[in-house]
Scaffold this active site. Structure first.
Site, PDB file in Angstrom:
ATOM      1  N   SER A 250     -12.763  -5.752   0.248  1.00 15.05           N
ATOM      2  CA  SER A 250     -11.338  -5.500   0.030  1.00 15.05           C
ATOM      3  C   SER A 250     -11.011  -5.708  -1.445  1.00 15.05           C
ATOM      4  CB  SER A 250     -10.501  -6.461   0.873  1.00 15.05           C
ATOM      5  OG  SER A 250     -10.504  -7.738   0.259  1.00 15.05           O
ATOM      6  N   LYS A 251      -9.783  -5.397  -1.776  1.00 14.43           N
ATOM      7  CA  LYS A 251      -9.328  -5.503  -3.171  1.00 14.43           C
ATOM      8  C   LYS A 251      -9.647  -6.883  -3.765  1.00 14.43           C
ATOM      9  CE  LYS A 251      -5.764  -2.171  -4.195  1.00 14.43           C
ATOM     10  NZ  LYS A 251      -6.843  -1.246  -4.520  1.00 14.43           N
ATOM     11  N   ARG A 252      -9.586  -7.893  -2.910  1.00  9.31           N
ATOM     12  CA  ARG A 252      -9.816  -9.259  -3.401  1.00  9.31           C
ATOM     13  C   ARG A 252     -11.253  -9.462  -3.907  1.00  9.31           C
ATOM     14  NH1 ARG A 252      -8.488 -11.965   1.541  1.00  9.31           N
ATOM     15  NH2 ARG A 252      -7.929  -9.861   2.179  1.00  9.31           N
TER      16      ARG A 252
END
Ligand code: GLU
Length: 479
Positions: A250-252
Site C-alpha cells: 500500500s501507499k504506506r
C-alpha cells in the site's frame, strides 16, 4: 487459435504497480505466443474515473515500453452493447429488476449478521409479479438489474497459475447486480463483472490474466459466459504483491504508482525486469534480463501461487546494474531531467562537460535521483564544510598548500587529468609533504566534504566551470 490477452485498468487512480505487473505478464505471454495484447480502459465507474488517471495510465505504460496492439478501448463508448446484452438476459429471464432499497438491503445484512451468516442478497425479488413491480414503480423506487446465480452448484476452472479452482455458487453473495437504471428509467452503465464479460467475449480474449483478488469475480463471470452462451477463456490469477510484513502493498510502503517509482529515479528497463520477477522467475535463474528476453521463455508454470514480496534492496540492485552498464550518452540523457528538477542550471554546461560528469558519477548511482546529491557541489556553492573537511583544512601547512595549488593552477594552461595530477605532484614536492596531505585538503576545499566522486576528474570539471580557483581561494581565506 491465436492468443489474445488484455490489460483492463480502471482509471480510478494512477497506474498502480499491481496493474503494471499484470500488464507485464500479459505482455510477456502475448509476445511469447506471437499473439495480440489489448488495452481496455474500464471507465464505467463515473464517480471515481478521471481523465487524468487515464492519461497517467497511458503515459505510464508508454514509459515502461509496454506497447499494445489494439486499443485503447473505452467501456463508456460501448454502452449500447451492454444495454442490448442486459435486455437479452432480461428477456430470457436470466436477469430481473430488483427494487430493494438501501435500507432494506442494510436490514437484510444486519439480520444475517445477527444469525452469524455471511451477508448476501437473499434473492427476494427474483420472482416478482407484474403487479408487485408496478407497485414498486409507482412508489418511485429505482430498480437495479440482477443476474440470477443458480444455487447450489460448483463453478470450476483450470487456472493457468493455480490449477484446479472451484467455487460454490452459494458463496457468491446471491443474485448479482449487473446494471443500474437511470432517472429516466433506462438501463444505464453496467457494473464491472458484467461489462468485463461482454468485452472479453467481443474482443475474443483467449486468456484472462489478472490479480488473485479477482478469483471470486471469475466464478461470477463464468456464470455470465454460460448465460450468454459463450465459452469462457482460460483464466490465470497472478499472486498479489505484498510488503515485507506480508500484507498487500500500500501507499504506506513507500510507493505504489509507477509514476512515483519513475520520480524516485528507477529506469523503465530495470523496473520492468524487477516487476517480471515479482511472481515469476526464469528457469535459468537469471536475475537480469530484458522483457524481450523474458518473453522468449515465459510460461505460467513458473508463476508462483504465493504472494510476491516487494524487496526494495533487490529493486535497487537491479536498477544500479542497469545504470552501471548503460552507455554514458544514454545515462546522461536520463540524468538531465533529474538535475534540472533539482534546480541545477544546465544552460551553461556543454554536452561534453555533462558527459564527463556522467562518467564520473554513474558508477555510484543506484537511482537517477542520487545524481542530484552526488553532483550538488558542481552546481551549488556549499554553505559549510563538513566537520571532517574542516579538520582536513586545519594545520600550519594548509595555507602554504592552498597557495601553492592556486599558483600551480594559474600557471596551467589547460587542466586535464594529467596536468591536474602534475599539479598535485609539484605541490607535494614544493611543500615537502606526503601526497595525502595535498589530496585531502584539496578535496575538502573543492567539495566541502571528504567523501564523493574521484577528486582529480572532479577538480577538472570544477575548473571547467570556473569554480576550482574560487574554492581554493575560499579555503585559503579560511585557513
Ligand atoms: N478493471 C479491473 C481492475 O482494474 C480489471 C480486472 C480484469 O482484468 O478483469 O482491476
Amino acid at each position: 487459435m491465436s492468443v489474445r490477452v488484455r490489460i483492463a485498468p480502471s482509471p480510478t487512480g494512477n497506474l498502480h504497480i499491481g496493474t503494471a505487473r499484470t500488464a507485464v505478464f500479459n505482455w510477456l505471454y502475448a509476445r511469447h505466443k506471437h499473439g495480440t495484447f489489448i488495452l481496455r480502459v474500464e471507465d464505467t465507474d463515473r464517480d471515481r474515473s478521471k481523465d487524468e488517471y487515464t492519461q497517467n495510465i497511458l503515459e505510464g505504460l508508454a514509459w515502461l515500453g509496454i506497447n499494445f496492439d489494439e486499443g485503447p478501448f473505452f467501456q463508456t463508448q460501448r454502452t449500447d452493447r451492454y444495454v442490448a446484452t442486459v435486455e437479452k438476459l432480461l428477456s430470457e429471464k436470466k436477469a430481473y429488476f430488483c427494487y430493494c432499497s438501501e435500507a432494506e438491503l442494510e436490514a437484510m445484512r444486519e439480520a444475517q449478521k445477527a444469525n452469524k451468516q455471511a451477508p448476501r442478497y437473499d434473492n427476494r425479488h427474483r420472482h416478482l409479479t407484474d403487479e408487485q413491480r408496478q407497485t414498486f414503480e409507482s412508489e418511485g423506487r429505482r430498480p437495479v438489474i440482477r443476474f440470477i446465480i443458480e444455487e447450489p452448484r460448483t463453478v470450476a476452472w483450470d487456472d493457468l497459475v493455480r490449477g484446479n479452482v472451484s467455487w460454490s455458487s452459494s458463496d457468491l453473495g446471491g443474485d448479482m447486480v449487473i446494471a443500474r437504471v437511470d432517472e429516466q428509467g433506462k438501463i444505464g452503465l453496467p457494473l464491472y463483472n458484467f461489462a468485463v464479460v461482454v468485452d472479453d467475449i467481443d474482443m475474443q480474449i483467449t486468456q484472462v490474466i489478472r490479480g488473485e483478488d479477482h478469483i471470486a469475480n471469475t466464478a461470477k463471470q463464468i456464470l455470465i459466459y454460460e448465460a450468454l452462451g459463450a465459452t469462457p477463456p482460460q483464466f490465470g490469477h497472478t499472486p498479489l504483491i505484498l510488503n515485507q510484513q506480508g500484507a498487500k502493498i500500500s501507499k504506506r510502503d513507500g510507493a505504489t504508482s509507477v509514476w512515483e517509482f519513475r520520480n524516485m529515479g528507477y529506469i523503465p528497463e530495470a523496473f520492468n525486469n524487477y516487476m517480471a520477477l515479482l511472481g515469476w522467475s526464469p528457469s535459468d535463474g537469471k536475475e537480469l534480463f530484458s522483457l524481450q528476453e523474458a518473453a522468449q521463455i515465459f510460461s505460467f508454470d513458473r508463476v508462483n501461487k504465493a504472494g510476491a514480496r516487494f524487496d526494495w534492496d533487490k529493486l535497487n540492485w537491479i536498477n544500479s546494474q542497469y545504470l552501471h552498464s548503460l552507455p554514458t550518452e544514454d545515462v546522461c540523457d536520463r540524468l538531465i531531467p533529474f538535475l534540472k528538477e533539482a534546480g541545477y542550471d544546465l544552460e551553461t554546461c556543454d554536452r561534453q562537460w555533462l558527459l564527463d560528469l556522467t562518467k564520473l558519477i554513474a558508477p555510484s548511482l543506484t537511482r537517477l535521483t542520487d545524481a542530484a546529491t552526488i553532483s550538488k557541489f558542481f552546481f551549488i556553492e556549499f554553505e559549510e564544510y563538513t566537520e571532517e573537511a574542516k579538520n582536513a583544512l586545519q594545520g600550519d601547512a594548509i595555507a602554504g598548500i592552498m597557495e601553492a595549488l592556486i599558483n600551480a593552477l594559474k600557471e596551467t594552461s589547460e587542466l586535464n587529468a594529467e596536468s591536474a595530477a602534475e599539479i598535485i605532484k609539484t605541490v607535494t614536492k614544493s611543500q615537502g609533504v606526503k601526497k595525502g596531505m595535498v589530496m585531502k585538503p584539496l578535496r575538502a576545499a573543492l567539495t566541502g566534504d571528504l567523501h564523493g566522486p574521484e577528486i582529480i576528474p572532479s577538480f577538472v570539471l570544477l575548473h571547467q566551470k570556473g569554480l576550482a580557483l574560487t574554492r581554493l581561494q575560499r579555503a585559503l581565506k579560511g585557513s
